[in-house]
Design an enzyme around this catalytic site. Structure first.
Site, PDB file in Angstrom:
ATOM      1  N   GLY A  63       0.886  -1.034   0.038  1.00  0.00           N
ATOM      2  CA  GLY A  63      -0.024  -0.059   0.056  1.00  0.00           C
ATOM      3  C   GLY A  63       0.825   1.259   0.040  1.00  0.00           C
ATOM      4  O   GLY A  63       1.833   1.384   0.892  1.00  0.00           O
ATOM      5  N   ILE A  64       0.796   2.194  -0.907  1.00  0.00           N
ATOM      6  CA  ILE A  64       1.812   3.074  -1.258  1.00  0.00           C
ATOM      7  C   ILE A  64       1.312   4.479  -0.075  1.00  0.00           C
ATOM      8  O   ILE A  64       2.080   5.117  -0.111  1.00  0.00           O
ATOM      9  CB  ILE A  64       1.541   3.866  -2.700  1.00  0.00           C
ATOM     10  CG1 ILE A  64       0.454   4.054  -3.201  1.00  0.00           C
ATOM     11  CG2 ILE A  64       2.211   2.617  -3.596  1.00  0.00           C
ATOM     12  CD1 ILE A  64       0.302   4.709  -4.283  1.00  0.00           C
ATOM     13  N   ASP A  65       0.211   4.291   0.256  1.00  0.00           N
ATOM     14  CA  ASP A  65      -0.239   5.401   1.376  1.00  0.00           C
ATOM     15  C   ASP A  65       0.092   4.809   2.746  1.00  0.00           C
ATOM     16  O   ASP A  65      -0.611   4.028   3.157  1.00  0.00           O
ATOM     17  CB  ASP A  65      -1.701   5.620   1.096  1.00  0.00           C
ATOM     18  CG  ASP A  65      -2.353   6.723   2.150  1.00  0.00           C
ATOM     19  OD1 ASP A  65      -1.337   7.354   2.930  1.00  0.00           O
ATOM     20  OD2 ASP A  65      -3.420   6.995   2.160  1.00  0.00           O
ATOM     21  N   THR A  66       0.966   5.691   3.360  1.00  0.00           N
ATOM     22  CA  THR A  66       1.556   5.126   4.592  1.00  0.00           C
ATOM     23  C   THR A  66       0.746   5.885   5.967  1.00  0.00           C
ATOM     24  O   THR A  66       1.260   6.036   6.968  1.00  0.00           O
ATOM     25  CB  THR A  66       2.689   5.419   4.888  1.00  0.00           C
ATOM     26  OG1 THR A  66       3.370   6.841   4.915  1.00  0.00           O
ATOM     27  CG2 THR A  66       3.689   4.433   3.763  1.00  0.00           C
ATOM     28  N   SER A  67      -0.174   6.671   5.600  1.00  0.00           N
ATOM     29  CA  SER A  67      -0.917   7.477   6.612  1.00  0.00           C
ATOM     30  C   SER A  67      -1.531   6.752   7.735  1.00  0.00           C
ATOM     31  O   SER A  67      -1.858   7.233   8.814  1.00  0.00           O
ATOM     32  CB  SER A  67      -1.855   8.441   5.810  1.00  0.00           C
ATOM     33  OG  SER A  67      -2.997   7.746   5.142  1.00  0.00           O
TER      34      SER A  67
END
Length: 450
Positions: free
Chosen positions: A357-361
Site C-alpha cells: 500500500g503506497i499510502d502510509t498515513s
C-alpha cells in the site's frame, strides 16, 4: 483444451522448472504471469479437476490458509496451496499450473489465499466450493478505498458461484450485508456472557447496521468492530454461530490456548486475532468432513508460518517477525506484545510499495502510544519510509529512536539491541527483504516457512 491454453500451461511449467531446478529460485508468480499473458483464462481448464476453497479478507489470509491446509491434509493428504502469500491472479495461476497432476479419478483440494480485488476473477475461472471470509478492515486505501468498496469486490466473486458455501466470520457485521443465495456457515466468539451493552471505540470502522445504518451496540467486543453485536432500532443481530470459541484459557506472545465448542486447542502463535484464524481453519475442516481430533493434531503443529510470527535465533537474540499493514492489525500485534512478561526491543520496518500500500498515513491511526504499557526497552526504525515511522514514534513520545536507513543494516541492528527478545514489525515487502537478508546470513533455512 485450446492451443492457446496448452501453450500457456507449457510456458508456465517450463519457466517454473527453470526457476526451481536451474536458477534455484522459488516462487510461482513469474510462471503464472507468463501463462496469463498468453491465455488470461488458462485456469478454466483446471476448474473441473479440483475442489477449490478461497480464503480472503483484510487480515489473516495467510495464516488461515496455512492452518486450513494443515487441517485438510489430515484427511485428504496432499493439498495444493500458496503458503508464501502470492495471492494475486498471476501467483495463483502459477500455483495451480505447477501443482503435481492429480491421479486419475482423484479430486484434490486446493486451499488458496486470494487478494480481495482478485476474488472475482478467481471465482470466474475456478468455481470454488467455498469462500472463507476472515474480516474487512481499512487497508491499502490507494487500492481498495473504504471497507464497503472492498467487500463489494468480494461479493462480485461470490455471486458468480451461488452454490458455493460462504464460511464467514459472523463477529464482523459487514459480512451480514448483501443478499446472497449461497449456503452459509458462521464462526465467531462466545467466550463471554451475552449480557453487556457497549459501543465500539470512536474511529472504529464498520459498525453500522446493514438494515437501517444505525450504530451497532455490542454485548462484548473482541477487537475493532468484531464481537457480539445487535441493533437497538430493529431486530438485526449477529446470527447464531455454527462453530465458536467458547473460552480463552491463556494468551502469551508464543502460544494461545482456547476452547472451541468446549474442546481445548492450542496454537503456537500469540494474539487473539490468530485465534480467529485458527477458528476459521477449524470451520473449514468441519465443513470438509475432518473430525475434531484430526483438527486438534493439525492446529497444534509447531511448524513456522512464512513471515507470521516467525521465531528466528540471531546469535543470542530471540527474534519474532510480525507483519503489519493497517491500524487494526498493528494494534493486535501491540496487544500481543502486551502479553510478554519479558523486556524486549522493537524494530519497525515501513515500506510503501504496491504490495504494502503506497499510502502510509495509516500509521497515524495505529495505537503506538499503548506500547508504553509494555516493557519495551529500545525502539528502532527502518525501511523505505523510515522517516515517516520515526516521526510517528516520536509523536508517540518515544525518545532515542535508532534509525537504520539501509535495509541491509537490519541484521546488525538486531545484534545491537539491548534485550534478548526482539520483535520486528514489518510491512510485506520489508518482511521479504528482511527474510532474504537473514537467509543470506544463514539465520533462515526454509524458503516458504512451511
Amino acid at each position: 483444451m485450446s492451443l492457446k491454453s496448452s501453450l500457456a500451461m507449457m510456458v508456465g511449467k517450463t519457466s517454473y522448472f527453470v526457476l526451481r531446478n536451474i536458477l534455484h529460485r522459488g516462487g510461482t508468480s513469474l510462471p503464472g504471469k507468463l501463462a496469463v499473458r498468453i491465455d488470461p483464462d488458462v485456469m478454466t481448464n483446471l476448474a473441473e479437476k479440483y475442489d477449490v476453497i478461497v480464503i480472503t479478507g483484510t487480515n489473516g489470509k495467510t495464516l488461515t490458509t496455512t492452518l486450513a491446509a494443515r487441517v485438510l491434509r489430515e484427511k485428504f493428504g496432499t493439498i495444493i496451496t500458496n503458503p508464501s502469500g502470492s495471492n494475486m491472479i498471476q501467483g495463483i495461476t502459477g500455483t495451480m499450473l505447477t501443482a503435481k497432476a492429480p491421479k486419475k479419478g482423484a479430486r484434490p483440494v486446493a486451499v488458496l489465499e486470494v487478494d480481495e480485488a482478485n476474488v472475482e476473477e478467481i471465482a470466474r475461472q475456478l468455481k470454488p466450493k467455498a469462500f472463507v471470509l476472515t474480516n474487512i478492515f481499512r487497508d491499502q486505501m490507494d487500492r481498495f478505498g473504504e471497507i464497503y468498496t472492498t467487500y463489494d469486490k468480494i461479493l462480485k466473486g461470490i455471486r458468480l458461484v451461488p452454490d458455493a458455501t460462504v464460511i464467514a466470520n459472523a463477529d464482523s457485521p459487514i459480512f451480514m450485508r448483501g443478499d446472497l443465495p449461497n449456503p452459509k456457515i458462521y464462526y465467531g466468539f462466545n467466550h463471554l456472557p451475552a449480557d453487556g451493552d457497549m459501543r465500539a471505540p470512536i474511529n472504529t470502522d464498520g459498525i453500522l447496521s446493514p438494515t437501517d445504518h444505525s450504530i451497532l451496540h455490542y454485548h462484548f467486543i473482541t477487537y475493532a468492530n468484531q464481537g457480539y453485536y445487535f441493533s437497538k432500532t430493529d431486530q438485526f443481530a449477529r446470527p447464531e454461530l455454527d462453530y465458536a470459541v467458547t473460552k480463552l484459557n491463556q494468551l502469551t506472545p508464543t502460544f494461545s490456548n482456547f476452547d472451541i465448542d468446549g474442546q481445548t486447542f492450542q496454537i503456537e502463535i500469540g494474539g487473539m486475532y490468530n485465534i480467529y484464524n485458527a477458528l476459521a481453519a477449524y470451520t473449514v475442516g468441519r465443513f470438509m468432513g475432518v473430525d475434531a481430533v484430526q483438527i486438534k493434531k493439525a492446529l497444534e503443529s509447531n511448524a513456522q508460518i512464512f513471515g507470521r510470527q516467525e521465531a528466528i535465533t540471531v546469535d543470542d537474540k530471540e527474534v519474532t517477525i510480525v507483519l503489519i499493514k493497517n491500524p487494526v492489525g498493528t494494534n493486535q500485534v501491540i496487544d500481543m506484545m502486551k502479553t510478554d512478561s519479558e523486556p524486549f526491543s522493537l524494530l519497525t520496518l515501513l515500506n510503501a510499495n504496491y504490495a504494502d500500500g503506497i499510502d502510509t498515513s495509516w500509521i497515524w491511526d495505529a495505537d503506538f502510544e499503548s506500547l508504553h504499557q509494555t516493557d519495551v526497552r529500545k525502539v528502532a526504525v527502518g525501511g523505505q519510509r523510515y522517516r515517516d515511522i520515526n516521526v510517528r514514534l516520536k509523536m508517540a513520545e518515544f525518545e532515542d529512536i535508532a534509525i537504520y536507513e539501509d535495509i541491509k543494516q537490519i541484521t546488525k541492528a538486531i545484534k545491537a539491541m539491548p534485550t534478548k527478545r526482539v520483535y520486528i514489525a514489518a510491512t510485506y515487502t520489508a518482511m521479504l527483504q528482511l527474510r532474504a537478508q537473514l537467509a543470506q546470513a544463514g539465520y533462515i533455512k526454509n524458503r516458504l516457512g512451511e
